[in-house]
Design an enzyme around this catalytic site. Structure first.
Site, PDB file in Angstrom:
ATOM      1  N   ASN A 157       0.832  -1.205   0.000  1.00  0.00           N
ATOM      2  CA  ASN A 157       0.000   0.000   0.000  1.00  0.00           C
ATOM      3  C   ASN A 157       0.859   1.244   0.000  1.00  0.00           C
ATOM      4  O   ASN A 157       1.959   1.261   0.546  1.00  0.00           O
ATOM      5  CB  ASN A 157      -0.978   0.000   1.191  1.00  0.00           C
ATOM      6  CG  ASN A 157      -0.418   0.699   2.412  1.00  0.00           C
ATOM      7  OD1 ASN A 157      -0.482   1.929   2.533  1.00  0.00           O
ATOM      8  ND2 ASN A 157       0.164  -0.070   3.324  1.00  0.00           N
ATOM      9  N   CYS A 216       5.903   5.367   8.735  1.00  0.00           N
ATOM     10  CA  CYS A 216       5.107   5.141   7.526  1.00  0.00           C
ATOM     11  C   CYS A 216       5.991   5.359   6.301  1.00  0.00           C
ATOM     12  O   CYS A 216       6.602   6.425   6.167  1.00  0.00           O
ATOM     13  CB  CYS A 216       3.931   6.109   7.501  1.00  0.00           C
ATOM     14  SG  CYS A 216       3.017   6.029   5.965  1.00  0.00           S
ATOM     15  N   ASN A 234       5.123   5.803   3.236  1.00  0.00           N
ATOM     16  CA  ASN A 234       4.401   6.350   2.082  1.00  0.00           C
ATOM     17  C   ASN A 234       4.274   7.859   2.053  1.00  0.00           C
ATOM     18  O   ASN A 234       3.471   8.407   1.330  1.00  0.00           O
ATOM     19  CB  ASN A 234       3.010   5.726   2.005  1.00  0.00           C
ATOM     20  CG  ASN A 234       3.105   4.218   1.856  1.00  0.00           C
ATOM     21  OD1 ASN A 234       3.929   3.741   1.088  1.00  0.00           O
ATOM     22  ND2 ASN A 234       2.324   3.493   2.611  1.00  0.00           N
ATOM     23  N   LYS A 256       6.001   3.437  17.136  1.00  0.00           N
ATOM     24  CA  LYS A 256       5.936   2.361  16.132  1.00  0.00           C
ATOM     25  C   LYS A 256       7.100   2.494  15.174  1.00  0.00           C
ATOM     26  O   LYS A 256       7.301   3.541  14.557  1.00  0.00           O
ATOM     27  CB  LYS A 256       4.610   2.438  15.378  1.00  0.00           C
ATOM     28  CG  LYS A 256       4.422   1.311  14.364  1.00  0.00           C
ATOM     29  CD  LYS A 256       2.977   1.250  13.892  1.00  0.00           C
ATOM     30  CE  LYS A 256       2.738   0.146  12.880  1.00  0.00           C
ATOM     31  NZ  LYS A 256       1.326   0.081  12.467  1.00  0.00           N
ATOM     32  N   GLY A 295       1.901  -8.399   5.485  1.00  0.00           N
ATOM     33  CA  GLY A 295       1.404  -9.760   5.340  1.00  0.00           C
ATOM     34  C   GLY A 295       2.501 -10.799   5.483  1.00  0.00           C
ATOM     35  O   GLY A 295       3.582 -10.529   6.019  1.00  0.00           O
ATOM     36  N   GLY A 344       2.456  -9.699   9.459  1.00  0.00           N
ATOM     37  CA  GLY A 344       2.289 -11.056   8.951  1.00  0.00           C
ATOM     38  C   GLY A 344       1.621 -12.034   9.890  1.00  0.00           C
ATOM     39  O   GLY A 344       1.770 -13.243   9.714  1.00  0.00           O
TER      40      GLY A 344
HETATM   41  C1  FMN Z   1      -3.694  -0.317   3.698  1.00  0.00           C
HETATM   42  C2  FMN Z   1      -2.839  -0.162   4.932  1.00  0.00           C
HETATM   43  C3  FMN Z   1      -2.845   1.053   5.611  1.00  0.00           C
HETATM   44  C4  FMN Z   1      -2.030   1.226   6.749  1.00  0.00           C
HETATM   45  N1  FMN Z   1      -2.067   2.412   7.430  1.00  0.00           N
HETATM   46  C5  FMN Z   1      -1.291   2.572   8.535  1.00  0.00           C
HETATM   47  C6  FMN Z   1      -1.319   3.785   9.285  1.00  0.00           C
HETATM   48  O1  FMN Z   1      -2.082   4.704   8.990  1.00  0.00           O
HETATM   49  N2  FMN Z   1      -0.480   3.894  10.357  1.00  0.00           N
HETATM   50  C7  FMN Z   1       0.351   2.865  10.741  1.00  0.00           C
HETATM   51  O2  FMN Z   1       1.099   3.001  11.708  1.00  0.00           O
HETATM   52  N3  FMN Z   1       0.369   1.694  10.069  1.00  0.00           N
HETATM   53  C8  FMN Z   1      -0.422   1.535   8.986  1.00  0.00           C
HETATM   54  N4  FMN Z   1      -0.403   0.336   8.307  1.00  0.00           N
HETATM   55  C9  FMN Z   1       0.516  -0.740   8.778  1.00  0.00           C
HETATM   56  C10 FMN Z   1      -0.190  -1.757   9.672  1.00  0.00           C
HETATM   57  O3  FMN Z   1      -0.679  -1.148  10.847  1.00  0.00           O
HETATM   58  C11 FMN Z   1       0.793  -2.879  10.061  1.00  0.00           C
HETATM   59  O4  FMN Z   1       1.854  -2.328  10.812  1.00  0.00           O
HETATM   60  C12 FMN Z   1       1.367  -3.595   8.832  1.00  0.00           C
HETATM   61  O5  FMN Z   1       0.397  -3.729   7.818  1.00  0.00           O
HETATM   62  C13 FMN Z   1       1.909  -4.982   9.179  1.00  0.00           C
HETATM   63  O6  FMN Z   1       0.878  -5.814   9.672  1.00  0.00           O
HETATM   64  P1  FMN Z   1       0.110  -6.911   8.767  1.00  0.00           P
HETATM   65  O7  FMN Z   1       1.170  -7.723   8.101  1.00  0.00           O
HETATM   66  O8  FMN Z   1      -0.727  -7.678   9.738  1.00  0.00           O
HETATM   67  O9  FMN Z   1      -0.719  -6.151   7.797  1.00  0.00           O
HETATM   68  C14 FMN Z   1      -1.213   0.154   7.192  1.00  0.00           C
HETATM   69  C15 FMN Z   1      -1.235  -1.072   6.502  1.00  0.00           C
HETATM   70  C16 FMN Z   1      -2.031  -1.242   5.390  1.00  0.00           C
HETATM   71  C17 FMN Z   1      -2.027  -2.571   4.670  1.00  0.00           C
END
Ligand code: FMN
Length: 350
Positions: free
Chosen positions: A116, A180, A182, A213, A264, A291
């Protein structure tokens, strides 16, 4: 096969963000209706062995929703009825933001991953703060605080403070997101000076419980620097990790070339490694994220030192029963390994 497995082929034919919005809207539609109670009775695993106390919060189970899923704090209550033990809303910035142009979210289906580059789209601290004031979730609700895109790095601390003050009354804990990938230059906030400024400003304002974080792409010495500041400013916890800009060789999908943060399955081992690295070097609780989609994934992070875990991508691939599956699986693993309570397994591998 459960209902989500049936719906998935249809949902997955839609662009990822459209499918997310549909799911989010459906959850919002049932929030506050009797369906919420029904969901809770299906999905919530109520067992005292799963209770965890960390950073001043009591979690009735250790599986939370990670930041980004509910950016504007619209559905914490119905997410808790899916059996999650806590919800982190946001990222919230002082100013409302559109985020990056679409498409900005991509499924890498065979890899059980997402890339993303949302760019912190959210309604801004005033609106989210007002909404949070009316939230009644019976689980802890954390707020992910981020820097507004149009604010220069030197003014970041004031920007975070503005947001914190707007959401302070509605949140149970606060996560400083400086990782972040992005937003241009955003991860430079993890350098010592800006980080000191931001954490110092928030700590002076009495922000608590306060967590930070971190990015999985930080080299070890930079993590150690960050942990020094966690100690210096008496922070309450560390969230490890955010998404990665790395593309591990295991990722096969052609969409691996998309710019953005990867989450993931392919992030799981790096995130767990970082949980361990942090837990070995600090006494504050660690929130393990990256993940997690099965009980084994969650259990690995817990044994590596995570007090609680969070997930986002797993919810997309496994559907609304994911918290129940993980919580039931955790209870089996506690039994198998002779732990009376989940808290006894935290850091068992350290
Ligand atoms: C679409 C999307 C938007 C996210 N937005 C944020 C955000 O606004 N702030 C943040 O700290 N992490 C954000 N994350 C990161 C997630 O909180 C998490 O740290 C990361 O996706 C790893 O976990 P996962 O593998 O279970 O998805 C975002 C992740 C995704 C996929």
């Amino acid at each position: 096969m459960n209902a989500y497995e049936l719906a998935k082929p249809v949902l997955f034919r839609l662009p990822a963000e459209t499918a997310h919005t549909l799911g989010h809207d459906a959850l919002r539609a049932v929030q506050g209706t009797p369906v919420e109670g029904l969901l809770r009775s299906w999905y919530d695993v109520d067992d005292p062995r799963l209770h965890v106390s960390a950073f001043g919060q009591t979690f009735h189970n250790p599986v939370g929703v990670a930041a980004g899923f509910d950016k504007n704090a619209e559905i914490p209550s119905v997410l808790s009825s899916l059996g999650f033990g806590f919800v982190e809303v946001g990222g919230v910035t002082a100013n409302p933001q559109e985020g990056n142009p679409r498409p900005r979210m991509f499924r890498l289906q065979g890899d059980e991953a997402i890339i993303n580059r949302m760019g912190l789209n959210n309604e801004g601290a005033d609106a989210v703060g007002r909404r949070l004031a009316g939230v009644t979730a019976d689980v802890p609700v954390g707020v992910n605080l981020a820097k507004s895109e149009d604010v220069p790095l030197e003014e970041a601390a004031e920007d975070y403070l503005y947001t914190y003050e707007r959401v302070a009354d509605g949140g149970d804990f606060f996560v400083v997101n400086i990782s972040c990938p992005n937003s241009e230059g955003f991860r430079d906030l993890q350098n010592r000076e800006p980080m000191e400024d931001i954490l110092g400003t928030l700590a002076d304002a009495g922000a608590a419980p306060l967590l930070v974080k971190l990015s999985p792409d930080l080299p070890d010495p930079a993590i150690e620097d960050a942990l020094e500041l966690v100690e210096e400013y008496d922070l309450d916890g560390v969230v490890a990790t955010n998404t990665t800009t790395e593309r591990p060789a295991s990722v096969r999908d052609a969409r691996r070339v998309e710019t953005g943060g990867l989450s993931g399955r392919p992030l799981e081992s790096r995130a767990t490694e970082m949980v361990r690295f942090v837990a070995e070097r600090t006494d504050v609780p660690v929130v393990g994220v990256g993940g997690v989609s099965t009980a084994d994934d969650a259990y690995r992070k817990i044994r590596a030192g995570a007090s609680v875990v969070q997930l986002y991508t797993g919810l997309i691939y496994r559907g609304p029963s994911i918290a129940r599956e993980i919580n039931r699986g955790l209870l089996e693993r506690l039994d198998r390994d002779g732990f009376d309570r989940l808290e006894d397994a935290v850091g068992a591998d350290l």
